[in-house]
Scaffold this motif. Sequence first.
Motif, PDB file in Angstrom:
ATOM      1  N   LYS A 172      48.407 -14.594   7.089  1.00 25.98           N
ATOM      2  CA  LYS A 172      47.430 -14.351   6.031  1.00 25.98           C
ATOM      3  C   LYS A 172      46.250 -13.544   6.535  1.00 25.98           C
ATOM      4  CE  LYS A 172      44.495 -16.771   2.720  1.00 25.98           C
ATOM      5  NZ  LYS A 172      44.091 -18.083   2.200  1.00 25.98           N
ATOM      6  N   TYR A 173      45.781 -13.849   7.729  1.00 21.34           N
ATOM      7  CA  TYR A 173      44.571 -13.213   8.229  1.00 21.34           C
ATOM      8  C   TYR A 173      44.842 -12.087   9.222  1.00 21.34           C
ATOM      9  CZ  TYR A 173      42.285 -17.042   5.908  1.00 21.34           C
ATOM     10  OH  TYR A 173      41.851 -17.927   4.957  1.00 21.34           O
ATOM     11  N   PHE A 174      46.097 -11.725   9.414  1.00 26.05           N
ATOM     12  CA  PHE A 174      46.449 -10.639  10.323  1.00 26.05           C
ATOM     13  C   PHE A 174      46.131  -9.304   9.658  1.00 26.05           C
ATOM     14  CE2 PHE A 174      49.704  -7.540  11.717  1.00 26.05           C
ATOM     15  CZ  PHE A 174      49.305  -7.417  13.030  1.00 26.05           C
ATOM     16  N   SER A 175      45.397  -8.459  10.345  1.00 27.69           N
ATOM     17  CA  SER A 175      45.090  -7.135   9.805  1.00 27.69           C
ATOM     18  C   SER A 175      45.416  -6.084  10.870  1.00 27.69           C
ATOM     19  CB  SER A 175      43.629  -7.037   9.382  1.00 27.69           C
ATOM     20  OG  SER A 175      42.795  -7.274  10.487  1.00 27.69           O
TER      21      SER A 175
ATOM     22  N   ASP B 194      45.979  -2.439  12.743  1.00 25.35           N
ATOM     23  CA  ASP B 194      45.222  -1.189  12.762  1.00 25.35           C
ATOM     24  C   ASP B 194      45.899  -0.198  11.822  1.00 25.35           C
ATOM     25  OD1 ASP B 194      43.502  -2.223  14.650  1.00 25.35           O
ATOM     26  OD2 ASP B 194      44.691  -1.469  16.327  1.00 25.35           O
ATOM     27  N   THR B 195      45.118   0.439  10.986  1.00 24.84           N
ATOM     28  CA  THR B 195      45.655   1.373  10.002  1.00 24.84           C
ATOM     29  C   THR B 195      45.391   2.795  10.462  1.00 24.84           C
ATOM     30  OG1 THR B 195      45.190  -0.216   8.256  1.00 24.84           O
ATOM     31  CG2 THR B 195      45.605   2.039   7.582  1.00 24.84           C
TER      32      THR B 195
END
Length: 65
Positions: A18-21, A23-24
């Motif tokens: 849920k909280y994994f973001s 690198d874009t």
Amino acid sequence: MGRGRQKAKHTKVARELKYFSPDTNYGALEKELGGNSRLEEDLEKWPEYSASDDDEYDQGEFKTA
């Protein structure tokens, strides 16, 4: 009796997801969403495949001769 430990593991995994973001890469995203740069060139080569106002279809229905 092992249900508590199993549930705790699933909760931990769900919270991590849920909280994994990640690198874009915004440059690659912009390039992908920018469209096809060859589209105009292709439409010039094959005009019979481009949609126009006076084509065979009239508001989604096929015209009969």
